[in-house]
Structure formats: C-alpha cells, structure tokens
Enzyme design. Structure first.
Site, PDB file in Angstrom:
ATOM      1  CE  LYS A  22     -16.166 -16.322 -22.253  1.00  8.93           C
ATOM      2  NZ  LYS A  22     -15.180 -15.878 -21.246  1.00  8.93           N
ATOM      3  CG  ASN A  23     -17.296 -12.419 -20.772  1.00 12.24           C
ATOM      4  OD1 ASN A  23     -16.816 -13.553 -20.640  1.00 12.24           O
ATOM      5  ND2 ASN A  23     -16.824 -11.529 -21.626  1.00 12.24           N
ATOM      6  NE  ARG A  93      -6.355 -13.598 -16.940  1.00 14.61           N
ATOM      7  CZ  ARG A  93      -5.292 -13.290 -16.228  1.00 14.61           C
ATOM      8  NH1 ARG A  93      -4.275 -14.103 -16.191  1.00 14.61           N
ATOM      9  NH2 ARG A  93      -5.241 -12.167 -15.547  1.00 14.61           N
ATOM     10  CB  CYS A 117      -3.963 -15.903 -20.592  1.00 12.29           C
ATOM     11  SG  CYS A 117      -4.734 -14.356 -21.033  1.00 12.29           S
ATOM     12  NE  ARG A 122      -7.621 -11.425 -19.611  1.00 11.84           N
ATOM     13  CZ  ARG A 122      -8.649 -12.139 -20.044  1.00 11.84           C
ATOM     14  NH1 ARG A 122      -8.456 -13.209 -20.758  1.00 11.84           N
ATOM     15  NH2 ARG A 122      -9.886 -11.780 -19.772  1.00 11.84           N
ATOM     16  CB  ILE A 124      -5.652  -9.223 -10.736  1.00 12.49           C
ATOM     17  CG1 ILE A 124      -4.651  -9.957  -9.866  1.00 12.49           C
ATOM     18  CG2 ILE A 124      -6.265 -10.159 -11.734  1.00 12.49           C
ATOM     19  CD1 ILE A 124      -5.382 -10.885  -8.883  1.00 12.49           C
ATOM     20  CG  ASP A 125      -2.255  -3.732 -11.775  1.00  8.61           C
ATOM     21  OD1 ASP A 125      -3.014  -4.359 -12.536  1.00  8.61           O
ATOM     22  OD2 ASP A 125      -1.703  -2.678 -12.110  1.00  8.61           O
ATOM     23  CG  ASP A 306     -14.361 -10.425 -25.619  1.00  2.22           C
ATOM     24  OD1 ASP A 306     -13.112 -10.435 -25.574  1.00  2.22           O
ATOM     25  OD2 ASP A 306     -15.075 -10.614 -24.608  1.00  2.22           O
ATOM     26  CB  VAL A 328      -8.973  -3.979 -24.552  1.00  4.04           C
ATOM     27  CG1 VAL A 328      -9.351  -4.612 -23.217  1.00  4.04           C
ATOM     28  CG2 VAL A 328      -9.970  -2.871 -24.906  1.00  4.04           C
ATOM     29  NE  ARG A 398     -11.751 -20.248 -21.921  1.00  5.17           N
ATOM     30  CZ  ARG A 398     -11.330 -18.997 -22.104  1.00  5.17           C
ATOM     31  NH1 ARG A 398     -10.376 -18.744 -22.969  1.00  5.17           N
ATOM     32  NH2 ARG A 398     -11.850 -18.009 -21.420  1.00  5.17           N
TER      33      ARG A 398
HETATM   34  C1  UD1 Z   1     -13.356  -9.322 -19.364  1.00  4.81           C
HETATM   35  C2  UD1 Z   1     -13.966 -10.399 -20.238  1.00  4.81           C
HETATM   36  C3  UD1 Z   1     -13.225 -10.508 -21.559  1.00  4.81           C
HETATM   37  C4  UD1 Z   1     -13.170  -9.152 -22.244  1.00  4.81           C
HETATM   38  C5  UD1 Z   1     -12.604  -8.108 -21.294  1.00  4.81           C
HETATM   39  C6  UD1 Z   1     -12.612  -6.714 -21.864  1.00  4.81           C
HETATM   40  C7  UD1 Z   1     -14.795 -11.989 -18.649  1.00  4.81           C
HETATM   41  C8  UD1 Z   1     -14.723 -13.363 -18.101  1.00  4.81           C
HETATM   42  N1  UD1 Z   1     -13.893 -11.662 -19.551  1.00  4.81           N
HETATM   43  O1  UD1 Z   1     -12.037  -9.725 -19.042  1.00  4.81           O
HETATM   44  O2  UD1 Z   1     -13.923 -11.433 -22.393  1.00  4.81           O
HETATM   45  O3  UD1 Z   1     -12.314  -9.255 -23.365  1.00  4.81           O
HETATM   46  O4  UD1 Z   1     -13.370  -8.088 -20.072  1.00  4.81           O
HETATM   47  O5  UD1 Z   1     -13.884  -6.370 -22.277  1.00  4.81           O
HETATM   48  O6  UD1 Z   1     -15.677 -11.228 -18.288  1.00  4.81           O
HETATM   49  N2  UD1 Z   1      -5.858  -4.950 -16.419  1.00  4.81           N
HETATM   50  C9  UD1 Z   1      -4.772  -4.590 -15.649  1.00  4.81           C
HETATM   51  N3  UD1 Z   1      -4.890  -4.712 -14.298  1.00  4.81           N
HETATM   52  C10 UD1 Z   1      -6.029  -5.153 -13.695  1.00  4.81           C
HETATM   53  C11 UD1 Z   1      -7.140  -5.521 -14.494  1.00  4.81           C
HETATM   54  C12 UD1 Z   1      -7.033  -5.409 -15.871  1.00  4.81           C
HETATM   55  O7  UD1 Z   1      -3.732  -4.182 -16.152  1.00  4.81           O
HETATM   56  O8  UD1 Z   1      -6.073  -5.242 -12.450  1.00  4.81           O
HETATM   57  C13 UD1 Z   1      -5.759  -4.838 -17.889  1.00  4.81           C
HETATM   58  C14 UD1 Z   1      -5.845  -6.206 -18.553  1.00  4.81           C
HETATM   59  O9  UD1 Z   1      -4.572  -6.826 -18.595  1.00  4.81           O
HETATM   60  C15 UD1 Z   1      -6.364  -5.838 -19.925  1.00  4.81           C
HETATM   61  C16 UD1 Z   1      -7.280  -4.649 -19.636  1.00  4.81           C
HETATM   62  O10 UD1 Z   1      -6.889  -4.136 -18.363  1.00  4.81           O
HETATM   63  O11 UD1 Z   1      -5.304  -5.417 -20.730  1.00  4.81           O
HETATM   64  C17 UD1 Z   1      -8.760  -4.991 -19.611  1.00  4.81           C
HETATM   65  O12 UD1 Z   1      -8.988  -6.009 -18.685  1.00  4.81           O
HETATM   66  P1  UD1 Z   1     -10.418  -6.276 -18.005  1.00  4.81           P
HETATM   67  O13 UD1 Z   1     -11.402  -5.265 -18.473  1.00  4.81           O
HETATM   68  O14 UD1 Z   1     -10.188  -6.402 -16.548  1.00  4.81           O
HETATM   69  O15 UD1 Z   1     -10.807  -7.669 -18.625  1.00  4.81           O
HETATM   70  P2  UD1 Z   1     -11.234  -8.979 -17.880  1.00  4.81           P
HETATM   71  O16 UD1 Z   1     -12.176  -8.656 -16.765  1.00  4.81           O
HETATM   72  O17 UD1 Z   1     -10.043  -9.819 -17.572  1.00  4.81           O
END
Ligand code: UD1
Length: 428
Positions: A22-23, A93, A117, A122, A124-125, A306, A328, A398
């Site tokens: 999926k990812n 997301r 969520c 989560r 996106i900064d 995950d 995480v 999902r």
């Molecule tokens: C992706 C996966 C998800 C997996 C995760 C970690 C997809 C669709 N989802 O999610 O299944 O659990 O990787 O392996 O691929 N963060 C920030 N700021 C940011 C970006 C992230 O603070 O700009 C934090 C997030 O809130 C979280 C952590 O960093 O606590 C990890 O997030 P990230 O690795 O970005 O996960 P996703 O890409 O959302």
C-alpha cells in the site's frame, strides 16, 4: 456497519500470498504526475486507500483505469489542475504525496492541510521546510497549503530532523526537474522509498542512494511514462506471519522479500518462533510458549511502527513481562485499550506499554482504532475464547485486500457481517 466476527481456538496453517505494498503503490500513483502519458502500475493492491488516490488523480485531470484486479493504467498527460480537496485529504493523509510531483511539473500545488488522525498529529512541517530550502514558497489559507516555485525548484542540501517517509518522498519527487542537485540527509530508508526511486529512475530521473540515509537527486528534463511493478507488502506479510505465530502455524507467506522484515523476523525468533526465510517469502511456526521480548519502533531498518500492534498481540500472551516503546507516532496505543477489553494485561506509561503476558484472551466486542490495530484485533480473536466482533472494519479495508478470505483459507473461523442499525452504537 460492517464487522468481522472471529471464533477463536481454531488452528491456522497453510499458505497466503501478499499483495503489492500500500505505502508504495500510493506514492507510485502520485509519481505518474511526473511522466505525462500512459503509465502502467502492476501488483497494485485493491484496497480503499488506492481508490482514494485514484480519485485524487482524477480530480487533477488524469484518467485512471483498472485492468484485471491489480493493474492500474494512469494517463497523466491530461492533468491540468493542481488542487487536492479537503474531502480526499481528510480520508487519506497520503493524498499529500501529490504535493512534490505537482510542484515539479507545474510549479504550483494547492493541497488541503491534513488534520490530526487516530495515530497522532502527523504534521507536515518537515515537508514544507525541506521544500522551502528548494525555493518553494508557501502560504496557508482557509485550511489549504498553497505552494509555488516562481523561479523553479532549485537543488539544495536538506537535512531532515527525523527520517520522515512522506517528507523524503515529497522532496525526491519535487526535485526531479530541479536546477542542480538536491541532497537529502537523514532520509527515510524504507523499501517503499527504494521502489519509488526505482520507478522514477525508470522514467529517466536521476535518484541515487535510495535505501541509504543520503539521497541525491540530480535534476533532469522531461520524464517518460513507464510500466512498474509494486514491491510486495512487508507489513501485510508481517501481519499474516504474526497471526501464524500466534495460532502456532505453520503459515507460509509469499510475495515479499523477507529482508524487508529483517528486525521483525529476528524479534519473532527471539520470541521462540521458527522462521524459515526464502527468496520471496517466509514460513513461521511455533511449538513452545511465546517468550517476552522488548520492542521499540524506529524508522527502517528499525522495528516498524506498522507492526507494533500485531506484535503486541503476541506479547500479550507471552510467558512474562516486556516493554513496547512507540517512538514514531505519539498516539499509537489505542489498540491496547481494546486488547485490555479482551483480557490482556497492559499498562500504558507515556510512549511505553508494559505488557504482562496472560494465558487466555476472551472474545469481546471491540472497535478497530486504526488500520493495523484493527488487523491485530482480528488476530487476537483467532486465539481468544468464544467470539470476537471487530467493528469499524473500514480501517482494515484501507490496507488489507480480502483480509477475511485470506484468513479463511488458512482455516480461521472468520466472517464479515453487517450489524443492524440499533447495534451500531456511537461511532465517534
Ligand atoms: C508513512 C506510512 C505509515 C508508516 C509511517 C512510518 C504511508 C502512506 N504511510 O507515514 O504507514 O507508519 O510512514 O513508517 O506511507 N512528522 C512530523 N513532521 C513532518 C512529517 C512527519 O512531525 O513533516 C512526524 C509524524 O507526525 C510522525 C513521524 O514524523 O510522528 C513519522 O512520520 P512519517 O515517517 O512522515 O510517516 P508518514 O509518511 O506519514
């Protein structure tokens, strides 16, 4: 309301094949924006998140056609819009994965700001900070992020504060046409990032170092459409292996690379499972009791967040006490609350869960809190006394294709049902 009912106590064994990840599939779909024309992606899982990403691409003007059950043909040549609405980002997301490719192709993107969520804030900064370093300007207006690169994307060095999967992917995709070279340090190393880099390179991009903490993207001109097969889903595989281990097995899971589950399989062995690795699969079985084993989640190649809930399910029935640490996501223990309703002995202390193994779980009505937690509750039902009814099954849909059918084929007593309205209760 759809529910999954499981009657516990029946052994499971046999073979199961996992789908594409999926990812990975979601990001590969977003990446087709970068190669105008007809792209074909094979081994795509037929799950609701993929359907949502299909809608995102259609909203941008692409045509998305399904061939057979697992092939998507995406014509991205007709994309002429760059806005992704809130209703789709709120559903998933990962819709934000179109940010990087839209900026690269059009110099503009408007993407609804994702909210919190079930598994945490989560933010996106890191995506935004990294893209700003590449010359992208941002404003936030009425809940939407407006991105533009007036002078084009300019290669730069970006160091991520945390090895974020989503930020790494958006940065790679945003910089494929950049002037000069972009270097991403502390990049995420997940196999899905490698899959994305492979597809981009097949399109003509120059991405080096994917799978390592330093990724370099040398900007090039136009990319061309490709046919690409999605990497096997290591998390779906891990889920069925955990289920096999819980119910003793043996269960053989194929369609993925066991190297991608390196630490998970080592932890399963430390818990007393027999694990036999092959090139494209793995067999698991258990004869003795489950040994307790501490787990802490970390970015790849660390233990995947995950797989945390599914593993906690095993540890809840271990022969002793252990600690599960979630590093995480800040809110990923909601599943534990439901497992406690089934008789587990788990105490949450901040981002640690202290799990004391119990001999029996008892079937109960439980609510799927999120995608992986939902699958883990069904797993717990396989060994619990009596019937377990898992609601909010849409979370499981999902990310797992034919979840109940695959468990049925392994001998589980499991069925999908629809609860009458008066039994639905509060869904908030
Ligand atoms: C992706 C996966 C998800 C997996 C995760 C970690 C997809 C669709 N989802 O999610 O299944 O659990 O990787 O392996 O691929 N963060 C920030 N700021 C940011 C970006 C992230 O603070 O700009 C934090 C997030 O809130 C979280 C952590 O960093 O606590 C990890 O997030 P990230 O690795 O970005 O996960 P996703 O890409 O959302």
């Amino acid at each position: 309301m759809d529910v999954i009912k499981v009657e516990g106590g029946h052994p499971i064994s046999g073979e199961v094949t996992v789908e594409g990840a999926k990812n990975s599939a979601l990001k590969l779909m977003a990446a087709t924006i970068l190669a105008p024309g007809t792209n074909t992606i094979t081994n795509v899982p037929n799950i609701s998140d993929v359907h949502v990403m299909g809608k995102v691409l259609k909203r941008l003007g692409a045509t998305v056609e399904v061939e057979g059950e697992h092939t998507l043909v995406i014509d991205s040549g007709s994309i002429d819009r760059w806005e992704t609405p809130y209703e789709l980002v709120a559903k998933m997301r990962a819709s934000t994965a179109v940010l990087g490719p839209l900026i690269a192709r059009f110099g503009h993107a408007v993407v609804a700001m994702p909210g919190g969520c079930n598994i945490g804030a989560r933010k996106i900064d890191m995506h935004i900070l990294g893209l700003e370093a590449l010359g992208v300007e941002f404003s936030i207006d009425h809940g939407y992020i407006h991105a533009s690169a007036p002078s084009g994307v300019i290669g730069a060095d970006v160091t991520l504060e945390f090895a974020s999967v989503g930020a790494t992917e958006n940065l790679i995709m945003a910089s494929v046409h950049a002037k000069g070279t972009t270097t991403i340090e502390n990049a995420a190393r997940e196999p899905e990032i490698v899959d994305l880099a492979n597809m981009l390179n097949e399109m003509g991009a120059r991405v080096r170092g994917a799978g390592s903490p330093i990724i370099e993207v040398e900007g090039v001109g136009d990319l061309h459409p490709v046919e690409h097969e999605v990497v096997g889903d290591r998390i779906e595989a891990g889920t069925f292996l955990a289920a096999g281990a819980l119910a003793a097995g043996p269960v053989h899971v194929s369609g993925f690379d066991p190297v991608h589950l390196g630490l998970v399989l080592k932890k399963f062995e430390a818990m007393g499972m027999d694990v036999h690795r092959e090139a494209r699969g793995c067999t698991i079985s258990r004869t003795g009791s489950i040994r307790p084993c501490d787990i802490q989640t970390l970015p790849y190649p660390g233990f995947p967040t995950d797989m945390q809930a599914q593993t906690m399910c095993l540890l809840a029935m271990a022969d002793g006490e252990c600690i599960v640490t979630e590093n995480v996501f800040e809110n990923r223990f909601m599943f534990a609350g439901e497992l406690i309703r089934m008789g587990a002995d788990i105490r949450i202390e901040g981002h640690h869960a202290i799990v004391r193994g119990v001999e029996h779980l008892s079937g109960a009505q439980v609510k799927s809190p999120d995608l992986r937690g939902g699958a883990a509750l069904v797993m717990a039902g396989l060994v619990a006394d009596g019937i377990t009814t898992v609601s909010n099954v849409f979370h499981i849909d999902r990310g797992y294709e034919h979840f109940t059918e695959k468990l049925l084929a392994l001998g589980a007593h499991v069925e999908r049902d629809v609860l009458p309205d008066d039994l639905e209760g509060d869904q908030d």
